[in-house]
Design an enzyme around this catalytic site. Sequence first.
Site: not given
Length: 413
Positions: A251, A294
């Site tokens: 992430h 992300c």
Amino acid sequence: MELLRPRLLAVSEELGESELASLKFLSQEYVPLRKLEAIQNAQDLFEALREKGMIEAGNLSFLKELLYRISRIDLLVAHLGSSREEMERELKIPGRARVSAYRYLLFQLSEDVTKDELNYFKFLLGKELPKCRQNPETITMMLDIFIGMEKKGILGEDNLSILKRLCAEINISLLKKIEEYELNLIGKTNSPDIQPSIYFPAALRRVFSKLHFAVAEHRDLTAEGMRKTVDTYRCEDHKDKDCFVCCILSHGKKGSVYGVDGQEVPIQELTTSFTGHNCCSLAGKPKVFFIQACQGESFQKGVPIETDSVEQDSSVETDARLQFDCIPAEADFLLGMATLQDYVSYRSRREGTWYIQALCQHLEYSCPRGEDILTILTAVNQEVSKKSCSQNAQKQMPQPSFTLRKKLIFPVN
């Protein structure tokens, strides 16, 4: 190492043939299958794991996990100074288990299959696995069936449909175990993607193995661990290699990915390690990075478009042939991002991350047809862009960028 060998020898001497087969199966993600198939005793298996850094004098956690998984608690206690309770506590800690949930599921299924059910599996798979039909007596364990199915590409971490259909016909309790595994998987995933992916590297491993890459997997790295791993590959001699691919599933935030310690590493720092100046043996060769993470906290919205318009061909060709005495140090890079900067990326709770699943599927489908990577990534963009998160119809748009000077095609044969 001298202190370690007697302990490994003592453990190996108490393992039977079926237990060795189980240990080999559970170790497949760390030792190549071809090498595992040649191993005839536990000592050789332990040596192979030692070569891969999975067994070390100061770290026997993987060996402890293996013995725990096959229920040899007696060996765990007598030779490794651990216990069932200690292993249960240890394996509950996120990231500590080294045997994947998928492979352990298959092992558990194999333990529950009766001899009659094994024969039924062999019968039903006679067409897909000719060995089952021609020499059924050579297949004595359900693990052999699973290995054969994986070799044929009809079973995988993201490909359980055929196995589920067979289990539904043979023993419904086996199907229920698979469904429980899938439900547990749902419980451990989030949308948007906010934790490192530990379930879907197998899809990447399978695809790139088919494309003739030597695949190495590094899990649960801290930020410094990422840097050290990248530096290791930067310093290798790649003169006999044609291409370098790095896939990062984690992430992150804008321009960075996170290690498991929560510290960030700039993506540019990782990629520039392999420029022509920093990694001479990869100069002039494709360097490909796929980043599943992300890149912010914003959400993308969908917009309506005309559906009957004709797409314009944006390709530009030239008949000029340029000869280079030297090339820019930043040439021949491809960076495939799961999402645009500032935005989240999504994971289907049942099927995995939108981007990685689409990438693997299109690589597997299109590479045998000779399509180049940019054409494939355009198809990936198209597929991911069609998906929607049910909450507020949120979208995701991958973003490839590149400095490739030639078409990049991954040959299959």
